[in-house]
Design a protein around this motif. Structure first.
Motif, short mmCIF file in Angstrom:
data_model
loop_
_atom_site.label_atom_id
_atom_site.label_comp_id
_atom_site.label_asym_id
_atom_site.label_seq_id
_atom_site.Cartn_x
_atom_site.Cartn_y
_atom_site.Cartn_z
N THR A 123 0.86 -1.18 0.00
CA THR A 123 0.00 0.00 0.00
C THR A 123 0.89 1.22 0.00
O THR A 123 2.11 1.14 0.20
N GLY A 124 0.28 2.38 -0.14
CA GLY A 124 1.07 3.59 -0.25
C GLY A 124 1.83 3.95 1.00
O GLY A 124 2.81 4.69 0.94
N ASP A 125 1.41 3.44 2.18
CA ASP A 125 2.08 3.83 3.40
C ASP A 125 2.84 2.69 4.07
O ASP A 125 3.31 2.83 5.19
N LEU A 126 3.00 1.57 3.40
CA LEU A 126 3.73 0.43 3.97
C LEU A 126 4.78 -0.06 3.00
O LEU A 126 4.50 -0.30 1.82
N LEU A 127 6.00 -0.18 3.49
CA LEU A 127 7.12 -0.67 2.69
C LEU A 127 7.70 -1.91 3.36
O LEU A 127 7.99 -1.90 4.55
N VAL A 128 7.86 -2.97 2.58
CA VAL A 128 8.51 -4.20 3.04
C VAL A 128 9.80 -4.34 2.25
O VAL A 128 9.80 -4.21 1.02
N ARG A 129 10.91 -4.61 2.94
CA ARG A 129 12.21 -4.65 2.26
C ARG A 129 13.07 -5.79 2.80
O ARG A 129 12.89 -6.26 3.93
N GLY A 130 14.02 -6.22 1.99
CA GLY A 130 14.93 -7.27 2.41
C GLY A 130 16.13 -7.34 1.51
O GLY A 130 16.07 -6.95 0.32
N THR A 131 17.26 -7.83 2.04
CA THR A 131 18.49 -7.97 1.26
C THR A 131 19.23 -9.24 1.65
O THR A 131 19.07 -9.77 2.76
N TRP A 132 20.01 -9.74 0.72
CA TRP A 132 20.97 -10.81 0.95
C TRP A 132 22.25 -10.39 0.26
O TRP A 132 22.23 -10.01 -0.92
N SER A 154 25.51 -11.39 4.77
CA SER A 154 24.60 -10.59 5.59
C SER A 154 23.20 -10.64 5.00
O SER A 154 23.02 -10.72 3.79
N LYS A 155 22.23 -10.59 5.91
CA LYS A 155 20.82 -10.62 5.50
C LYS A 155 20.05 -9.59 6.32
O LYS A 155 20.34 -9.40 7.51
N THR A 156 19.09 -8.96 5.68
CA THR A 156 18.20 -8.03 6.38
C THR A 156 16.78 -8.24 5.88
O THR A 156 16.56 -8.67 4.75
N ALA A 157 15.83 -7.93 6.74
CA ALA A 157 14.41 -7.93 6.36
C ALA A 157 13.71 -6.94 7.27
O ALA A 157 13.98 -6.90 8.48
N GLY A 158 12.84 -6.12 6.69
CA GLY A 158 12.21 -5.12 7.54
C GLY A 158 10.99 -4.50 6.91
O GLY A 158 10.65 -4.75 5.74
N ILE A 159 10.33 -3.66 7.71
CA ILE A 159 9.16 -2.92 7.25
C ILE A 159 9.31 -1.47 7.66
O ILE A 159 9.93 -1.15 8.68
N VAL A 160 8.75 -0.59 6.84
CA VAL A 160 8.65 0.84 7.14
C VAL A 160 7.19 1.21 6.99
O VAL A 160 6.59 1.00 5.92
N TYR A 161 6.60 1.75 8.04
CA TYR A 161 5.17 2.06 8.02
C TYR A 161 4.97 3.53 8.36
O TYR A 161 5.37 3.98 9.44
N SER A 162 4.38 4.26 7.45
CA SER A 162 4.07 5.68 7.64
C SER A 162 2.57 5.86 7.43
O SER A 162 2.12 6.20 6.33
N PRO A 163 1.77 5.60 8.46
CA PRO A 163 0.31 5.59 8.28
C PRO A 163 -0.23 6.96 7.88
O PRO A 163 0.10 7.98 8.48
N GLN A 164 -1.04 6.97 6.85
CA GLN A 164 -1.61 8.22 6.39
C GLN A 164 -2.58 8.81 7.41
O GLN A 164 -2.79 10.01 7.45
N TRP A 165 -3.13 7.96 8.26
CA TRP A 165 -4.10 8.43 9.24
C TRP A 165 -3.43 9.04 10.47
O TRP A 165 -4.12 9.57 11.35
N VAL A 166 -2.09 8.94 10.57
CA VAL A 166 -1.35 9.63 11.64
C VAL A 166 -0.22 10.40 10.96
O VAL A 166 0.88 9.89 10.78
N GLU A 167 -0.48 11.60 10.58
CA GLU A 167 0.51 12.39 9.86
C GLU A 167 1.74 12.64 10.73
O GLU A 167 1.63 13.02 11.89
N GLY A 168 2.91 12.43 10.15
CA GLY A 168 4.15 12.68 10.86
C GLY A 168 4.71 11.48 11.61
O GLY A 168 5.78 11.56 12.19
N LEU A 169 4.00 10.35 11.60
CA LEU A 169 4.45 9.15 12.30
C LEU A 169 5.14 8.21 11.32
O LEU A 169 4.59 7.90 10.25
#
Length: 953
Positions: free
Chosen positions: A604-613, A698-713
């Motif tokens: 969705t526009g406010d959720l990012l899922v990421r990962g690396t190897w 090295s491995k990484t996996a993560g999420i970035v969440y910037s909810p549109q319903w809470v501006e600035g979070l």
């Protein structure tokens, strides 16, 4: 032809990132609209210029505004307070540290070692010394625009060393105007003053700009005698007198009659045997009385950066740096033991109370503390061309350039005795007709004087106590001039790099443009470190060392792709794959290929899922390969002795010929009563020209969440895992002894030599080798929230936490060897967390930061000098130590920082603040982690109050 940067949705970016990058982004967009083609954004961790600064990799960006709200004066101090930072490589409390690294500022991400974190300046490598460490202290803080911290492996993009992560320091390029800053700080108990001054001026035009930054900083030393954790001795105030050395400044000798160590009664005749009494512990030396608790540093730097648009499509860029750093160390006078150097007080000396009998003596050289001044000068120049062109509707960016970095080091020291002079001064002597002691005999005198090379000599009476002011004692300036020459070590490293890069769009897929970057790099590293001739020949009480000298070169090529898979569909606003590979060919060990894969998914526009190897490597440094041999007096615990966790009497100790009743011997061959205990014998360590690279995954996996319903979070959670094999490691004495006698690894026993009579270890080689494996795993949590504006001002919260679930070392390449966990041991925190609250209202602002460190444990010490209650886990056991190892635990610690600031109407900002505002004291740590003293070297040592003034013109 115009470069157009797509607009970025601000709500998807963490607030601190937006704050840091807004000027750069705005400038890029403005210039794009004005027909320039050169301002794409290059994100740390990728060579593909792009509009989006959110990628598959976890990158922390620290903007200039955020830096100015902290009470730290150097880049390293700022980075050391990141929750992902490990223990300092060389803390300012490591006053006994020697070599070319002393005085530098280094960052160690993930506690994987400072040499496994790559430092860049504007995307280009910062020069390293022969040990491979990159000194962050070279970079003037006034020149910094922002700091990017990539917490992921990136050898496929940047090459060697980028295993734990990458720190990329971005400097100001188009600064217009002038700015001056002054900073004054002091510990509220007095001492340790810090003052810095800097001035930056810049000018810009439609076609370019130039800026100049000048910095000066001075940090006064702190003294152990003034510090609560050090003034009473090596084990702190709870155990006054513990760890004091029997090698006293009052001098003592071994009486052949009573078979005791005797010392002179104050005011008595030193030539009369009846003037001496047995040496007692209250006469031992507290070396901390002469030690610095933190070294002093003075820095000067000049940084110039400029860019000029030669055409609408070609830009010339360049920067230059000069940095001068002087580090001053003082440690206590050398604990001279005649038995270690076969230099007894001659039976024919005029000062011998037993004429005709050579006497073994001990005397700390108190009157001449060991003082070292380390001067380092750094020169750095980079230059290149950047450009852009268009093929059809596709933009391509290119750059070619080079960089040159040179470090020149001069190390001056005094306080170690010349052994050839000491041997002469302690030899035969007589009282001449003028009533003056003279070397030689009446029939064969040696000319009085202080120049040993001119066949002169000044006798020395080592039994004359400190402060007695008797004839030929150490306070005699002639004796000092004869015994203590000045020593000079020199060092030089040069790094030369040539690069060429091309990035752009190959073609357009249904989901977007397929981005590509290719490049070539040639790098040559040269270096040498030349110890003083006395130390090379082992003719002084200083540590023996040989010359380090060598060079290597390499050629590298890389390829990076960014492949969009889906875009603008249900469940996939964005789905893209990044791939990178780098081929490296070294003229030392050969070649290596390292790859990396990354995935970015925005459901969705406010959720990012990421990962690396990613694969990574660290090539052996010049010092690793060509460092020669050095010596040191190590502190260790002999498992076959009486120390903590001993296994005295087990099969391995018995096979080594060690009695079950053996008591470990320390300085003066006296029984150790506190641990770790310092050996009276020099152990040797050295380089290895056959080393091969360390290899990492090295491995990484993560999420970035910037909810549109809470501006600035903005919320982020990343998991990481790093495994390094084929480690280039300098064995520690404790590791070798534990492997040999506790874990039963027979191959580790080969280099241990013991005295067959006493059992004490007389020689141990612990040089470099490729061995073992290092693994770490954990989580990074980030919470940033910029609240909506209120009638009471603007509020912001920044909470960063790192939790380490695993950090363990496997000692060798034996698959049956059990890994040794270090998580939660001293210096390896399971959890670090920083919480910052910031407030701004009109011209006034304030910030408060709490820095949390979880509890620690260490090997505990149970002897007659220590309370056994300090061992609160006497039955601790772990898979790597099946027989158990008593431990001591300490609780968590929180340090609080505060700052208030005011923007004055004359375009100035005044800030007042305090680091460790509550004057919190961390716990005593008897194993002295990252420190010379019983305190963790990464903790605040007291309340530090400062004032900053910034004037803009």
């Amino acid at each position: 032809m115009k470069l157009r940067i797509p607009a970025m949705r601000r709500g998807l970016l963490p607030a601190a990132i937006v704050t840091a990058l807004s000027p750069a982004i705005a400038a890029a967009q403005e210039q794009a609209s004005d027909a320039t083609t050169l301002d794409r954004i290059e994100v740390t961790g990728s060579r593909i210029r792009q509009a989006s600064i959110e990628t598959a990799q976890p990158v922390l960006m620290i903007g200039r505004e955020e830096i100015e709200k902290q009470g730290f004066t150097t880049v390293a101090d700022i980075l050391q307070n990141l929750t992902s930072a490990g223990s300092p490589a060389i803390s300012r409390g490591d006053v006994l540290a020697s070599g070319e690294n002393v005085g530098g500022y280094y960052v160690d991400l993930r506690n994987l070692g400072a040499s496994r974190t790559l430092i860049l300046v504007n995307g280009k490598r910062l020069g390293a010394n022969t040990t491979g460490l990159q000194d962050l202290g070279q970079i003037p803080s006034s020149a910094i625009e922002r700091i990017d911290v990539l917490k992921d492996g990136a050898s496929s993009i940047y090459g060697s060393d980028a295993i734990a992560g990458v720190v990329n320091i971005i400097t100001r390029t188009r600064f217009d105007g002038a700015e001056a800053n002054a900073y004054f700080g002091q510990y509220d108990d007095g001492g340790g003053d810090i003052q810095t001054f800097d001035f930056t001026v810049g000018s810009t035009s439609d076609r370019g700009g130039v800026s100049l930054s000048i910095d000066y900083g001075k940090e006064e030393p702190l003294w152990a005698r003034d510090m609560w954790y050090a003034r009473d001795g090596s084990r702190g105030p709870d155990f006054p007198g513990a760890g004091w050395s029997p090698v006293s400044q009052n001098g003592s000798f071994f009486d052949p009659v009573s078979e005791e160590w005797l010392t002179l009664t104050p005011g008595a005749d030193p030539t009369d045997p009846d003037s001496y009494t047995p040496l007692t512990p209250d006469q031992y030396a507290n070396s901390n009385e002469q030690m610095m608790a933190r070294t002093g540093i003075e820095r000067r730097s000049i940084y110039v950066a400029g860019e000029f648009d030669l055409t609408d499509d070609i830009r010339f860029v360049s920067d230059a740096l000069y940095n001068s750093r002087t580090t001053t160390q003082q440690v206590a006078g050398y604990p001279y033991q005649s038995g270690s150097f076969e230099t007894p007080l001659s039976g024919d000396s005029a000062f011998n109370p037993y004429p005709g009998t050579d006497l073994e003596f001990r005397r700390r050289l108190w009157e001449r503390p060991r003082i070292t001044e380390n001067e380092l000068k750094t020169y750095r120049v980079t230059a290149g061309l950047q450009g852009a062109f268009e093929i059809g509707e596709r933009f391509w960016d290119w750059d070619v350039g080079g960089s040159w970095n040179r470090n020149e080091m001069l190390k001056n020291g005094r306080g170690d005795a010349s052994l050839v002079a000491a041997r002469a001064a302690l030899g035969p002597s007589f009282i001449n007709e003028d009533g003056v002691a003279q070397c030689g005999t009446v029939d064969d005198p040696i000319a009085l004087g202080t120049n040993y090379g001119a066949d002169e000599c000044t006798p020395w009476n080592p039994l004359q106590p400190y402060g007695a002011n008797g004839p030929n004692g150490l306070e005699d300036p002639n004796v000092q001039a004869f015994l203590f020459p000045e020593y000079h070590d020199t060092g030089l490293t040069e790094s030369t790099i040539y690069t060429a890069n091309l990035s752009g769009t190959l073609f357009t897929l249904p989901a977007g443009d397929l981005g590509v970057a290719v490049g070539y790099e040639h790098r040559k590293e040269e270096g040498r470190f030349v110890p003083d001739a006395f130390n090379q020949a082992a003719l002084s009480t200083g540590l023996p060392a040989t010359t380090t000298a060598g060079q290597y070169s390499l050629d590298e090529m890389y390829l990076e792709l960014n492949v969009p898979l889906l875009s603008g569909v249900a469940g996939a606003e964005e789905l893209s794959l990044s791939l990178a590979t780098r081929y490296s060919d070294y003229d030392t060990f050969g070649d290596t290929l390292n790859n990396k894969f990354g995935l970015t998914w925005r459901p969705t526009g406010d959720l990012l899922v990421r990962g690396t190897w990613a694969e990574g490597f660290r090539a052996p440094s010049i010092d690793n390969l060509y460092g020669g041999v050095g010596g040191s007096f190590e502190r260790y615990v002999d498992p076959c002795g009486n120390g903590p966790g001993n296994v005295a009497g087990n099969a391995a100790c018995t096979a080594a010929g060690v009695s079950p009743d053996y008591v470990q011997l320390g300085q003066g061959l006296d029984p150790c009563d506190s641990f770790p205990c310092q050996t009276p014998y020099q152990f040797l360590t050295g380089s290895n020209p056959n080393l091969t690279p360390e290899m990492a995954t090295s491995k990484t996996a993560g999420i970035v969440y910037s909810p549109q319903w809470v501006e600035g979070l903005d919320l982020s959670l990343d998991w990481y895992s790093v495994e390094i094999e084929n480690l280039i490691a300098e064995d520690s004495v404790d590791d070798i002894l534990t492997d040999c006698y506790v874990r039963g690894v027979e191959s580790r026993c080969a280099g241990i030599e013991r005295d067959p009579e006493t059992g004490v270890i007389t020689m141990l080689n612990f040089g470099l080798t490729n061995k073992g494996r290092l693994e770490t795993e954990g989580y990074d949590l980030g919470v940033r929230y910029r609240l909506p504006e209120t009638a009471y001002g603007n509020f912001a919260i920044d909470w960063q936490t790192t939790y380490v679930s695993k950090h363990e070392l496997t000692a060798d390449n034996n698959p049956d060897t059990v890994p040794a966990p270090s998580n939660s041991f001293a210096g390896y925190f399971r959890t670090r967390s920083n919480l910052t609250l910031d407030w701004q209202m009109g011209d006034f602002g304030a910030s408060w930061t709490a820095r949390y460190y979880s509890g620690m444990k260490e090997s505990c010490v149970v002897t007659d000098s220590f309370d056994e209650n300090y061992c609160d886990q006497p039955d601790y056991a772990a898979p790597d130590v099946p027989e158990g190892l008593p431990l001591r635990t300490v609780g968590s610690n929180v340090f609080h920082d505060a700052q208030v600031r005011w923007s004055a109407p004359w375009d100035a900002t005044v800030s007042l603040g305090a680091n460790n505002v509550t004057d919190h004291r961390g716990p005593l740590m008897f194993t002295s982690p990252n420190n010379q003293f019983a305190y963790y070297g990464g903790f605040d040592v007291g309340r530090f109050v400062y004032m900053k003034y910034q004037q803009r013109f």
